[in-house]
Design a protein around this motif. Sequence first.
Motif, PDB file in Angstrom:
ATOM      1  N   GLY A 284       1.201  -1.121   0.040  1.00  0.00           N
ATOM      2  CA  GLY A 284       0.027  -0.322  -0.203  1.00  0.00           C
ATOM      3  C   GLY A 284       1.403   0.880  -0.210  1.00  0.00           C
ATOM      4  N   ILE A 285       1.979   1.462   0.759  1.00  0.00           N
ATOM      5  CA  ILE A 285       2.933   2.340   0.865  1.00  0.00           C
ATOM      6  C   ILE A 285       3.621   3.075  -0.636  1.00  0.00           C
ATOM      7  CG2 ILE A 285       4.921   3.726   1.648  1.00  0.00           C
ATOM      8  CD1 ILE A 285       4.377   1.764   4.353  1.00  0.00           C
ATOM      9  N   HIS A 286       3.823   1.567  -0.626  1.00  0.00           N
ATOM     10  CA  HIS A 286       4.866   1.900  -2.553  1.00  0.00           C
ATOM     11  C   HIS A 286       3.121   2.025  -3.468  1.00  0.00           C
ATOM     12  CE1 HIS A 286       8.063  -1.064  -2.041  1.00  0.00           C
ATOM     13  NE2 HIS A 286       8.052  -0.156  -0.652  1.00  0.00           N
ATOM     14  N   THR A 287       2.240   1.714  -3.153  1.00  0.00           N
ATOM     15  CA  THR A 287       1.415   1.637  -4.894  1.00  0.00           C
ATOM     16  C   THR A 287       0.756   2.825  -4.646  1.00  0.00           C
ATOM     17  OG1 THR A 287      -0.154   0.736  -3.222  1.00  0.00           O
ATOM     18  CG2 THR A 287       0.974  -0.374  -4.916  1.00  0.00           C
ATOM     19  N   SER A 288       0.732   3.685  -3.266  1.00  0.00           N
ATOM     20  CA  SER A 288      -0.056   5.346  -2.885  1.00  0.00           C
ATOM     21  C   SER A 288       1.038   6.328  -3.667  1.00  0.00           C
ATOM     22  CB  SER A 288       0.346   5.012  -1.804  1.00  0.00           C
ATOM     23  OG  SER A 288      -0.588   6.664  -1.502  1.00  0.00           O
ATOM     24  N   ALA A 289       2.295   6.068  -3.388  1.00  0.00           N
ATOM     25  CA  ALA A 289       3.413   6.883  -3.585  1.00  0.00           C
ATOM     26  C   ALA A 289       3.526   6.376  -5.548  1.00  0.00           C
ATOM     27  CB  ALA A 289       4.411   6.801  -3.332  1.00  0.00           C
ATOM     28  N   ASN A 293       3.809   9.281  -8.544  1.00  0.00           N
ATOM     29  CA  ASN A 293       5.323   9.590  -9.459  1.00  0.00           C
ATOM     30  C   ASN A 293       5.979   7.959  -9.409  1.00  0.00           C
ATOM     31  OD1 ASN A 293       7.622   9.891 -10.560  1.00  0.00           O
ATOM     32  ND2 ASN A 293       7.907  11.855  -9.014  1.00  0.00           N
ATOM     33  N   ARG A 294       5.557   7.936 -10.759  1.00  0.00           N
ATOM     34  CA  ARG A 294       6.496   6.908 -10.471  1.00  0.00           C
ATOM     35  C   ARG A 294       7.464   6.290 -10.334  1.00  0.00           C
ATOM     36  NH1 ARG A 294       3.453   2.351 -12.391  1.00  0.00           N
ATOM     37  NH2 ARG A 294       4.944   0.268 -12.641  1.00  0.00           N
ATOM     38  N   ALA A 295       8.527   7.083  -9.767  1.00  0.00           N
ATOM     39  CA  ALA A 295      10.169   7.272  -9.478  1.00  0.00           C
ATOM     40  C   ALA A 295      10.391   6.970  -8.695  1.00  0.00           C
ATOM     41  CB  ALA A 295      10.763   8.598 -10.159  1.00  0.00           C
ATOM     42  N   SER A 296       9.042   6.861  -7.459  1.00  0.00           N
ATOM     43  CA  SER A 296       9.461   6.839  -6.300  1.00  0.00           C
ATOM     44  C   SER A 296       9.990   6.023  -5.448  1.00  0.00           C
ATOM     45  CB  SER A 296       7.861   7.496  -5.945  1.00  0.00           C
ATOM     46  OG  SER A 296       7.057   6.281  -5.276  1.00  0.00           O
ATOM     47  N   TYR A 297       8.703   4.379  -6.548  1.00  0.00           N
ATOM     48  CA  TYR A 297       9.261   2.882  -5.877  1.00  0.00           C
ATOM     49  C   TYR A 297       9.877   2.977  -7.327  1.00  0.00           C
ATOM     50  CZ  TYR A 297       8.235   3.449  -0.395  1.00  0.00           C
ATOM     51  OH  TYR A 297       8.175   4.413   0.547  1.00  0.00           O
ATOM     52  N   GLY A 311       1.977  -2.663 -13.963  1.00  0.00           N
ATOM     53  CA  GLY A 311       1.616  -2.287 -12.773  1.00  0.00           C
ATOM     54  C   GLY A 311       1.621  -2.991 -11.371  1.00  0.00           C
ATOM     55  N   PHE A 312       0.144  -2.899 -10.768  1.00  0.00           N
ATOM     56  CA  PHE A 312      -0.425  -3.487  -9.470  1.00  0.00           C
ATOM     57  C   PHE A 312      -0.896  -4.803  -9.628  1.00  0.00           C
ATOM     58  CE2 PHE A 312      -0.330   1.320  -8.996  1.00  0.00           C
ATOM     59  CZ  PHE A 312       0.092   1.517  -8.897  1.00  0.00           C
ATOM     60  N   CYS A 313      -0.569  -5.149  -8.463  1.00  0.00           N
ATOM     61  CA  CYS A 313      -1.733  -6.393  -7.645  1.00  0.00           C
ATOM     62  C   CYS A 313      -1.756  -6.082  -6.352  1.00  0.00           C
ATOM     63  CB  CYS A 313      -0.814  -8.016  -7.880  1.00  0.00           C
ATOM     64  SG  CYS A 313       0.585  -7.996  -7.360  1.00  0.00           S
ATOM     65  N   PHE A 314      -2.772  -7.093  -6.433  1.00  0.00           N
ATOM     66  CA  PHE A 314      -3.536  -6.662  -5.515  1.00  0.00           C
ATOM     67  C   PHE A 314      -3.265  -7.790  -4.392  1.00  0.00           C
ATOM     68  CE2 PHE A 314      -5.096  -5.033  -8.583  1.00  0.00           C
ATOM     69  CZ  PHE A 314      -5.514  -3.320  -8.485  1.00  0.00           C
ATOM     70  N   GLY A 315      -2.984  -7.618  -3.195  1.00  0.00           N
ATOM     71  CA  GLY A 315      -3.390  -8.634  -1.622  1.00  0.00           C
ATOM     72  C   GLY A 315      -3.462  -7.830  -0.356  1.00  0.00           C
ATOM     73  N   LYS A 316      -2.760  -9.525   0.061  1.00  0.00           N
ATOM     74  CA  LYS A 316      -2.065  -9.095   1.479  1.00  0.00           C
ATOM     75  C   LYS A 316      -2.145  -8.018   2.089  1.00  0.00           C
ATOM     76  CE  LYS A 316      -0.024 -10.754   6.121  1.00  0.00           C
ATOM     77  NZ  LYS A 316       0.846 -11.943   6.529  1.00  0.00           N
ATOM     78  N   HIS A 317      -1.392  -7.079   1.554  1.00  0.00           N
ATOM     79  CA  HIS A 317      -0.159  -6.010   1.352  1.00  0.00           C
ATOM     80  C   HIS A 317      -1.617  -4.480   0.451  1.00  0.00           C
ATOM     81  CE1 HIS A 317       2.496  -9.093   2.355  1.00  0.00           C
ATOM     82  NE2 HIS A 317       3.098  -8.637   3.596  1.00  0.00           N
ATOM     83  N   SER A 318      -2.281  -4.442   0.424  1.00  0.00           N
ATOM     84  CA  SER A 318      -2.954  -3.827  -0.514  1.00  0.00           C
ATOM     85  C   SER A 318      -2.927  -2.458   0.469  1.00  0.00           C
ATOM     86  CB  SER A 318      -3.577  -4.286  -1.649  1.00  0.00           C
ATOM     87  OG  SER A 318      -2.866  -4.899  -2.046  1.00  0.00           O
ATOM     88  N   GLY A 319      -3.658  -1.523  -0.134  1.00  0.00           N
ATOM     89  CA  GLY A 319      -3.586  -0.251   0.476  1.00  0.00           C
ATOM     90  C   GLY A 319      -5.139   0.012  -0.123  1.00  0.00           C
ATOM     91  N   ARG A 320      -5.583   1.306   0.328  1.00  0.00           N
ATOM     92  CA  ARG A 320      -7.157   1.692  -0.742  1.00  0.00           C
ATOM     93  C   ARG A 320      -6.357   2.361  -1.227  1.00  0.00           C
ATOM     94  NH1 ARG A 320     -11.342   3.239   2.712  1.00  0.00           N
ATOM     95  NH2 ARG A 320     -11.379   5.078   1.509  1.00  0.00           N
TER      96      ARG A 320
END
Length: 369
Positions: A284-289, A293-297, A311-320
């Motif tokens: 969640g922390i990574h996807t939000s950033a 700005n993709r370069a953030s992570y 892009g993203f996958c969704f699972g236990k560590h996902s955020g809103r």
Amino acid sequence: MTPYLIDTTLRDGEQAPGVVFSKNEKMHIASMLDELGVNEVEIGTPAISNDEKLIIKDIASQGFSYKTSSWCRANLHDIKEATSLNTTSINISLPVSNIQIETLAKSKDWVLTELKKTTKYAANYFNHVTVGAQDATRADINFLKEYIYFAQESGANRVRIADTVGISSPLDIQALFLDLTDSFPTMEFEFHGHNDLGMGTANAITAYKSGAKCLSATVNGLGERAGNSVLEELIAYFIYKENNTSYNSKIISKLCKYVAYNSRVKLATNKPLIGKKVYTHESGIHTSAIIKNRASYQFINPLDFGQKNPGFCFGKHSGRASINHFFSEKNLSIDDYKMQKILNVVKQHSTSLKRSLNEMDLMQIYFDH
């Protein structure tokens, strides 16, 4: 200093246990390496068979933009056989560490005698001769310098310093090459690294930074035991850290997958640059950033290497943020209550299934809840 990259997938890469490339496969790899823009390709070892000689000769005669070489034992017969194969240069090799010399039941005097004899002979037939120092990183430094001195005196244009068993660290390599380049300022040095301690690519970069102009590597790091320094990783380093634009890096994904398929050595999903999951994010922390700005992570652009951006996958560590982003792109409305409900279900399903969820899973949860 501009790096000089030598690919040895067709020679050292094929020495990985059980790997055999057909003539057509070797030709196709050779062609893609030309598109990629490497400086030299070590095609094979003539002593293996008559078929190997024909393959080497055929590839060397294609007119590719890179230079070509074959690898030979320090043996006059092997070198003579190589003279008819049309390669640009030859690489002859001898052991320089005590353990490898003793294993052959030979002496250091024998090594130096064979070095002088075979290097002088090769220099009569080839405009460029590379002399390899096998197991150089375990050699006595004084004997290694003696070996390099006589290689230079006998007509060698380049000396290959091999970390044959992959025992070195970057600090070891830095100290070695600073010493050797200071002692032999007119000699061109090459580093040939193996990856037994997981430092093959790091050692190659350190060697380059410490005076080695030439680096040899293989596609996917294919090679004996844990493999070699990794060609595509070296190229990525030079692109991103040295601003080198001379490589056609967009062919890398195609090349790596072709070599993996035909070597039957599978690629790890987290393999740098080309693994299936290296550009996919769940946290969640990574996807939000990344949404901001993709370069953030993720500073590497997968498109630079012919990869898609999954892009993203969704699972236990996902955020809103990633859930909201996904449904916004699908033009599906979602309020805070439903958002939290879907997120809870995603975490529960991912935990029970022990995997991430795909887009179809997420759509099913949306309509079920």
